[in-house]
Design a protein around this motif. Structure first.
Motif, short mmCIF file in Angstrom:
data_model
loop_
_atom_site.label_atom_id
_atom_site.label_comp_id
_atom_site.label_asym_id
_atom_site.label_seq_id
_atom_site.Cartn_x
_atom_site.Cartn_y
_atom_site.Cartn_z
N LEU A 155 46.93 52.34 37.02
CA LEU A 155 45.46 52.33 36.95
C LEU A 155 44.96 51.34 35.91
N ILE A 156 45.57 51.36 34.74
CA ILE A 156 45.17 50.43 33.67
C ILE A 156 45.49 48.99 34.05
N ALA A 157 46.69 48.78 34.61
CA ALA A 157 47.12 47.42 34.97
C ALA A 157 46.29 46.84 36.10
N THR A 158 45.55 47.66 36.83
CA THR A 158 44.67 47.17 37.89
C THR A 158 43.24 47.03 37.41
N PHE A 159 42.79 47.98 36.60
CA PHE A 159 41.40 47.99 36.15
C PHE A 159 41.09 46.82 35.21
N VAL A 160 41.99 46.52 34.28
CA VAL A 160 41.73 45.47 33.29
C VAL A 160 41.60 44.08 33.94
N PRO A 161 42.55 43.63 34.77
CA PRO A 161 42.35 42.31 35.42
C PRO A 161 41.15 42.30 36.36
N MET B 237 29.24 45.89 42.76
CA MET B 237 30.34 44.93 42.85
C MET B 237 31.72 45.60 42.90
N LEU B 238 31.98 46.53 42.01
CA LEU B 238 33.29 47.18 42.00
C LEU B 238 33.55 48.00 43.27
N PRO B 239 32.56 48.75 43.81
CA PRO B 239 32.82 49.42 45.09
C PRO B 239 33.15 48.47 46.22
N LEU B 240 32.62 47.24 46.19
CA LEU B 240 32.97 46.27 47.23
C LEU B 240 34.43 45.86 47.14
N ALA B 241 34.99 45.96 45.94
CA ALA B 241 36.40 45.57 45.73
C ALA B 241 37.34 46.75 45.80
N ARG B 242 36.88 47.89 46.33
CA ARG B 242 37.72 49.09 46.30
C ARG B 242 38.98 48.94 47.16
N ASN B 243 38.89 48.20 48.27
CA ASN B 243 40.09 48.01 49.09
C ASN B 243 41.15 47.21 48.35
N ILE B 244 40.72 46.11 47.73
CA ILE B 244 41.66 45.31 46.94
C ILE B 244 42.18 46.10 45.76
N PHE B 245 41.28 46.83 45.10
CA PHE B 245 41.68 47.63 43.94
C PHE B 245 42.75 48.65 44.32
N ALA B 246 42.52 49.37 45.42
CA ALA B 246 43.49 50.38 45.84
C ALA B 246 44.82 49.76 46.23
N THR B 247 44.78 48.61 46.90
CA THR B 247 46.02 47.95 47.31
C THR B 247 46.82 47.46 46.12
N VAL B 248 46.12 46.82 45.16
CA VAL B 248 46.81 46.32 43.96
C VAL B 248 47.36 47.48 43.14
N MET B 249 46.59 48.55 43.03
CA MET B 249 47.07 49.71 42.27
C MET B 249 48.29 50.33 42.92
#
Length: 300
Positions: free
Chosen positions: A106-112, A210-222
């Motif tokens: 979670l941290i390694a995805t949220f910070v970048p 903005m962050l909700p628009l990136a939720r798919n990428i966020f979930a995949t990277v996490m």
């Protein structure tokens, strides 16, 4: 005209041959990937005597007669002896793994993600500098930074602590910064301008739009980072010797000489305990990993 038809038929035949060769190669490659996993599963439910008689094929007995107790033996008897002479069992290793991989991913995805948003959406002098630093850091050898990182963690009294491991993951250097940066860079300003008209602040725009628009990428990277940290044992060996995870326990088990655990079936049972959760996670979220991520929402 006839020559053109012959050439087209010839090219079509060549494409067919190439497709067949490609399919055969991919099938062989797939078999090479699946066979070790199946071999590990079948070996983990064999007794030591069965493995000595037939180390390759599945057990010849009925499935209810397989050595399922190997997993129970691993859970009950396997432990890691840490540097402070403490014995850490399997349940405690699972707990450390959840803390390290779950919170760390979670941290390694949220910070970048946040850093990429700031540098992509706001044009200031340091934005290009930060982008260049990320590219430059990707060129540097990672192994060369371990000694200085280890000394720094000791100086800050964060060595061998879970908080220190989480802080290590709180950096924006790496390929995922570029992924988030490209995504936020491609978003049109219409999203933010509509919110600005309604009186929303920059922080509100980032959190609510903005962050909700990136939720798919966020979930995949996490998810990718979670699998990476789940299998990571080198960092545990260097920075968390007193808090062993399952991956470190498996590394420890590979060099283990404890009585009943000193056999290939027992070691394979330990491997399956580490692999099965990741396989289940992969099956559940395979569509997210392989799907093409698209963005939309603005109507002309």
């Amino acid at each position: 005209m006839k020559e053109k038809i012959r050439k087209s038929k010839g090219s079509f035949t060549i494409n067919q041959v190439f497709s067949i060769i490609l399919i055969v190669v991919l099938m062989i490659y797939t078999i090479c990937l699946i066979f070790p996993i199946l071999w590990g599963v079948f070996t983990s439910v064999k007794s030591f005597e069965d493995f000595r008689v037939d180390p390759v094929y599945p057990p010849l007995r009925h499935i209810w007669q397989w050595e399922w107790k190997n997993f129970a033996v691993i859970f009950e008897n396997f432990f890691v002896r840490t540097a402070d002479f403490r014995e850490v069992g399997m349940l405690e290793q699972i707990w450390y793994t959840i803390l390290y991989a779950g919170v760390g991913s979670l941290i390694a995805t949220f910070v970048p993600c946040i850093m990429a948003y700031v540098t992509a959406r706001f044009h200031f002098r340091m934005s290009k500098v930060i982008y260049g630093i990320v590219l430059f850091a990707m060129i540097l050898p990672v192994v060369g930074s371990f000694p200085s990182e280890l000394n720094l963690m000791r100086a800050l009294n964060l060595y061998d602590t879970m908080i220190g491991a989480w802080i290590q993951k709180a950096n924006f250097l790496g390929i995922y910064f570029l992924v988030f940066h490209a995504f936020f860079k491609s978003l049109p300003n219409d999203y933010a301008e509509a919110a600005y008209v309604s009186g929303a602040s920059e922080f509100r725009v980032m959190i609510s739009i903005m962050l909700p628009l990136a939720r798919n990428i966020f979930a995949t990277v996490m998810l990718i980072k979670f699998i990476e940290l789940w299998n990571d044992y080198q960092s545990i060996l260097l920075f968390l010797p007193s808090l062993p995870t399952l991956s470190y326990g498996l590394f420890y088990l590979s060099n283990n000489t404890q009585g009943s655990l000193n056999s290939v079936p027992m070691r394979m049972a330990g491997c399956m305990i580490l692999v099965i959760p990741i396989m289940i996670l992969f099956v559940l979220f395979r569509d997210r990993l392989f799907s093409n991520i698209s963005s939309g929402g603005i109507k002309e």
